[in-house]
Enzyme design. Structure first.
Site, mmCIF file in Angstrom:
data_model
loop_
_atom_site.group_PDB
_atom_site.id
_atom_site.type_symbol
_atom_site.label_atom_id
_atom_site.label_comp_id
_atom_site.label_asym_id
_atom_site.label_seq_id
_atom_site.Cartn_x
_atom_site.Cartn_y
_atom_site.Cartn_z
ATOM 1 N N GLU A 108 38.464 46.960 36.190
ATOM 2 C CA GLU A 108 38.313 46.052 37.320
ATOM 3 C C GLU A 108 37.382 46.715 38.324
ATOM 4 O OE1 GLU A 108 42.337 43.594 37.861
ATOM 5 O OE2 GLU A 108 42.666 45.758 37.976
ATOM 6 N N ASP A 131 47.608 32.304 34.745
ATOM 7 C CA ASP A 131 48.330 33.233 35.613
ATOM 8 C C ASP A 131 49.553 32.537 36.187
ATOM 9 O OD1 ASP A 131 46.285 35.161 35.231
ATOM 10 O OD2 ASP A 131 45.073 34.189 36.764
#
Length: 247
Positions: free
Chosen positions: A8, A128
């Site tokens: 990330e 999600d």
């Protein structure tokens, strides 16, 4: 089972987030390009890369992402707030093996379906979930559609994979998260990748036997050395031993 080591990026640095909180990153002082290349050296077949500045609506480190795409040595599954077909096409042309979409699919499902048809087996849907609801917009909004229905809406589209994340997952309650992810995976026709459930080799060993799950994304555990990537790949690829025959 496929292991997807992940990086990330935020402000050009490798970070990890706690439940998606962009304002509270844990910074890892490593070279992102070297780290990506190390994944290939350790034997990974794919890697996952998220540009968090794109998620927040910023410019991001485009040149760094391009360098990782060119030099990682393995295909890259790229995410980061994609919002248009042109943006998806641009990064596929620049070398991304797959593009990950989430909020774009919530707000513009027809465009994502068009992208899947234009780029078959290169679009990944991310799902999600927090407290049973489907989250979007950087985990800040709850969508009106249920996660199961959201996944089912794309069953007939040529997706490369579906990533399922239980945002509310806690290490002490991994059984509940495994159950949730396995249940949602039943709605998908594309291969399902679990994110946020691999904190140890034992987790990986257990996850590979969960129905309908074919891959796992691992990030923080690789950076804090809770998991060694070579060991994770060995566990994920281990074949079951012989079973005694009973008469």
């Amino acid at each position: 089972m496929m292991i997807y080591p992940t990086i990330e990026l935020q402000n050009g640095r490798c970070v990890s987030l706690h439940r998606g909180r962009l304002e509270e990153p844990q910074i890892w002082h490593v070279d992102p390009v070297a780290k990506a290349h190390s994944f290939a050296e350790d034997g990974a077949e794919w890697m996952h890369l998220t540009e968090l500045d794109w998620v927040a609506g910023g410019m991001g480190s485009d040149d760094l992402v391009k360098t990782i795409l060119r030099n990682s040595g393995i295909p890259v599954q790229l995410g980061g707030g994609f919002r248009s077909l042109d943006q998806i096409a641009k990064w596929i042309d620049l070398g991304a093996g797959r593009i990950v979409v989430g909020s774009f699919a919530v707000h513009s499902p027809d465009l994502v379906k068009a992208a899947a048809k234009r780029f078959p087996d290169q679009i990944v849907l991310t799902v999600d979930v927090f407290q049973g609801g489907l989250m979007s917009d950087g985990w800040r909004s709850t969508a009106a559609i249920r996660p199961e229905d959201f996944i089912a809406a794309f069953r007939e589209d040529p997706l490369a994979a579906v990533i399922i994340t239980d945002i509310d997952a806690d290490i002490a309650d991994s059984d509940g998260s495994l159950g949730l992810v396995s249940h949602l995976a039943e709605s998908a026709r594309a291969p399902v990748i679990a994110r946020g459930l691999s904190w140890s080799l034992d987790d990986i060993a257990r996850l590979k036997y969960v129905p309908h799950i074919s891959g796992a994304i691992i990030g923080r555990a690789l950076f804090d050395k809770s998991i060694d990537l070579c060991d994770a790949l060995a566990v994920a690829n281990a074949r079951p031993g012989p079973t005694a025959q009973f008469i």
